[in-house]
Design an enzyme around this catalytic site. Sequence first.
Site, PDB file in Angstrom:
ATOM      1  N   HIS A   1      59.981  35.189  66.245  1.00 58.07           N
ATOM      2  CA  HIS A   1      59.776  34.660  64.892  1.00 58.07           C
ATOM      3  C   HIS A   1      58.542  33.789  64.877  1.00 58.07           C
ATOM      4  CE1 HIS A   1      60.651  32.914  60.980  1.00 58.07           C
ATOM      5  NE2 HIS A   1      61.494  33.915  60.819  1.00 58.07           N
TER       6      HIS A   1
ATOM      7  N   ASP B 269      67.709  39.049  61.690  1.00 57.32           N
ATOM      8  CA  ASP B 269      67.910  40.481  61.508  1.00 57.32           C
ATOM      9  C   ASP B 269      68.584  41.159  62.704  1.00 57.32           C
ATOM     10  OD1 ASP B 269      66.748  40.487  58.976  1.00 57.32           O
ATOM     11  OD2 ASP B 269      64.747  40.476  59.839  1.00 57.32           O
TER      12      ASP B 269
HETATM   13  N1  CMC Z   1      59.641  41.538  71.733  1.00 57.79           N
HETATM   14  C1  CMC Z   1      58.827  41.348  72.787  1.00 57.79           C
HETATM   15  N2  CMC Z   1      57.766  40.516  72.785  1.00 57.79           N
HETATM   16  C2  CMC Z   1      57.545  39.830  71.660  1.00 57.79           C
HETATM   17  C3  CMC Z   1      58.360  39.951  70.528  1.00 57.79           C
HETATM   18  C4  CMC Z   1      59.451  40.850  70.603  1.00 57.79           C
HETATM   19  N3  CMC Z   1      60.254  41.032  69.564  1.00 57.79           N
HETATM   20  N4  CMC Z   1      57.905  39.146  69.553  1.00 57.79           N
HETATM   21  C5  CMC Z   1      56.832  38.530  70.047  1.00 57.79           C
HETATM   22  N5  CMC Z   1      56.602  38.948  71.311  1.00 57.79           N
HETATM   23  C6  CMC Z   1      55.536  38.502  72.202  1.00 57.79           C
HETATM   24  C7  CMC Z   1      54.251  39.244  71.933  1.00 57.79           C
HETATM   25  O1  CMC Z   1      54.159  40.417  72.686  1.00 57.79           O
HETATM   26  C8  CMC Z   1      53.225  38.214  72.328  1.00 57.79           C
HETATM   27  O2  CMC Z   1      53.144  38.192  73.724  1.00 57.79           O
HETATM   28  P1  CMC Z   1      51.739  37.891  74.465  1.00 57.79           P
HETATM   29  O3  CMC Z   1      51.348  36.514  74.016  1.00 57.79           O
HETATM   30  O4  CMC Z   1      52.087  37.990  75.900  1.00 57.79           O
HETATM   31  O5  CMC Z   1      50.793  38.952  73.983  1.00 57.79           O
HETATM   32  C9  CMC Z   1      53.863  36.886  71.900  1.00 57.79           C
HETATM   33  O6  CMC Z   1      55.267  37.137  71.896  1.00 57.79           O
HETATM   34  C10 CMC Z   1      53.437  36.416  70.520  1.00 57.79           C
HETATM   35  O7  CMC Z   1      53.621  37.491  69.614  1.00 57.79           O
HETATM   36  P2  CMC Z   1      52.939  37.564  68.172  1.00 57.79           P
HETATM   37  O8  CMC Z   1      53.106  38.932  67.609  1.00 57.79           O
HETATM   38  O9  CMC Z   1      51.565  36.998  68.246  1.00 57.79           O
HETATM   39  O10 CMC Z   1      53.815  36.510  67.400  1.00 57.79           O
HETATM   40  P3  CMC Z   1      54.061  36.472  65.863  1.00 57.79           P
HETATM   41  O11 CMC Z   1      54.355  35.094  65.517  1.00 57.79           O
HETATM   42  O12 CMC Z   1      52.985  37.153  65.094  1.00 57.79           O
HETATM   43  O13 CMC Z   1      55.366  37.406  65.783  1.00 57.79           O
HETATM   44  C11 CMC Z   1      57.039  38.671  64.790  1.00 57.79           C
HETATM   45  C12 CMC Z   1      56.386  37.285  64.924  1.00 57.79           C
HETATM   46  C13 CMC Z   1      58.317  38.514  63.981  1.00 57.79           C
HETATM   47  C14 CMC Z   1      56.089  39.594  64.019  1.00 57.79           C
HETATM   48  C15 CMC Z   1      57.334  39.246  66.185  1.00 57.79           C
HETATM   49  O14 CMC Z   1      58.140  38.370  66.910  1.00 57.79           O
HETATM   50  C16 CMC Z   1      57.919  40.632  66.136  1.00 57.79           C
HETATM   51  O15 CMC Z   1      57.207  41.622  66.024  1.00 57.79           O
HETATM   52  N6  CMC Z   1      59.301  40.750  66.229  1.00 57.79           N
HETATM   53  C17 CMC Z   1      59.973  41.992  66.130  1.00 57.79           C
HETATM   54  C18 CMC Z   1      60.205  42.347  64.672  1.00 57.79           C
HETATM   55  C19 CMC Z   1      61.234  41.449  64.027  1.00 57.79           C
HETATM   56  O16 CMC Z   1      62.300  41.224  64.561  1.00 57.79           O
HETATM   57  N7  CMC Z   1      60.904  40.951  62.821  1.00 57.79           N
HETATM   58  C20 CMC Z   1      61.776  40.108  62.051  1.00 57.79           C
HETATM   59  C21 CMC Z   1      61.205  38.752  61.831  1.00 57.79           C
HETATM   60  S1  CMC Z   1      62.414  37.616  61.221  1.00 57.79           S
HETATM   61  C22 CMC Z   1      62.795  38.100  59.661  1.00 57.79           C
HETATM   62  C23 CMC Z   1      61.884  37.619  58.621  1.00 57.79           C
HETATM   63  O17 CMC Z   1      61.598  36.398  58.539  1.00 57.79           O
HETATM   64  O18 CMC Z   1      61.483  38.456  57.823  1.00 57.79           O
END
Ligand code: CMC
Length: 383
Positions: A265, A319
């Site tokens: 998140h 989720d």
């Molecule tokens: N599984 C594995 N690694 C992850 C995940 C995950 N679900 N989420 C983040 N990471 C890692 C990512 O690979 C990165 O690693 P590194 O720094 O080594 O490259 C690090 O964590 C930071 O990731 P990011 O994408 O820069 O972080 P973000 O803040 O943009 O991500 C997110 C937020 C929700 C897009 C992401 O965690 C994700 O894609 N999660 C899976 C989809 C999901 O469950 N979404 C629902 C969000 S909650 C509901 C809502 O509020 O709508």
Amino acid sequence: MIVTGREVINMSISLGLEDVFIKYTSLTSIDGEKGELRYRGYDIKDLVEHCSFEEVAYLMFYGELPKRDELEHFKSNVMKNYKIPENVKNIIKNMPRDGDALAIMEAAFAALSTEEYTWEKERDREKAAEIMGRALGIVSAVFRYRDGREIKDPENKGYAEAFLNACFDSGIDEDKIKAMNAALILYIDHEVPASTTAALVASSTLSDMYSCVTAAIAALKGPLHGGAAEAAYKQFLAIKSPENVDSWFNENILNNKKRLMGFGHRVYKTYDPRMLIFKELARKNAKTDEQKKILELAERLEALGVKNFGQKKIFPNTDYYSGIVFNEIGFPLYMFTTLFALSRVVGWVAHISEYVESEERLIRPRAIYIGPEKRDVVPIDKR
Ligand code: CMC
């Protein structure tokens, strides 16, 4: 940043608008470090334990929890809008039967915007109740149509019960109504995620409320936002059985570096408090062998995910278990994002009203141009 004609000096952008604050709000506060979520100062757990969805919606729209007579008045304003106009029903029925449920909801909201022209400040609250009622009629109609059944007009009952009765012909009990009520409260608002921001951008142009909700629905659709419950549940279906969790995790998440859906998140750096409540609900409502199997599988996968990603502050989000709860209530996978939207309509409307009432500034950011210098057009035959 200094702008001189075309030149932008000392430029910096924040990709993903990360850490950019776009409004003041009295609606929702999140402590991402402690894993706390409050609506207007009330802890989400407290609200789920003691309130109906309508009470919390009233809290969001009016600022305080309602007294009994205020609640009754509000509920009757919502209820009188449950039944959707015939032209909207026809739009739903003209969509492909296997079309995306959220896209059909979006089309229905767009249809309702055809007779609206601009923002009407003095009618904000009235419109809020109307939109909440319409959302129930639309989402239940979308479900029945997608499910191959005749659309049924909702009865004049409390929101969660009226919604489930409009969706299903039988099998609705107190546990399911309570679970639906809790899910509706849990998804109401989450500050300014992508969908709410999309709604705010539309509202800042003084577009009408239905159009703003339509914009929000479009932004909700993707798997990085509203689509995550569906993506998480698909993951459980792909794993098939609890014994396969370890091998699936090693192959897909560790070796192939896929993201674990329902984890991570932008704001929470610990357990999402909504997820903990959804997990309790999932446990309470797992009745069939299949539901118990999915739950066991999800719990095993959660433990592995936390073991591997916890040190990076990646934990399960709302989720992760919500799809399991929706499925236990009786909804198929294709409805999950639409159920999220049904509740979030309240948050969208509360945020856009707050924005227009207090700030009312056109949201119009800039982009830094990095394309070619000035050049002349070469006619098509000479290119
Ligand atoms: N599984 C594995 N690694 C992850 C995940 C995950 N679900 N989420 C983040 N990471 C890692 C990512 O690979 C990165 O690693 P590194 O720094 O080594 O490259 C690090 O964590 C930071 O990731 P990011 O994408 O820069 O972080 P973000 O803040 O943009 O991500 C997110 C937020 C929700 C897009 C992401 O965690 C994700 O894609 N999660 C899976 C989809 C999901 O469950 N979404 C629902 C969000 S909650 C509901 C809502 O509020 O709508």
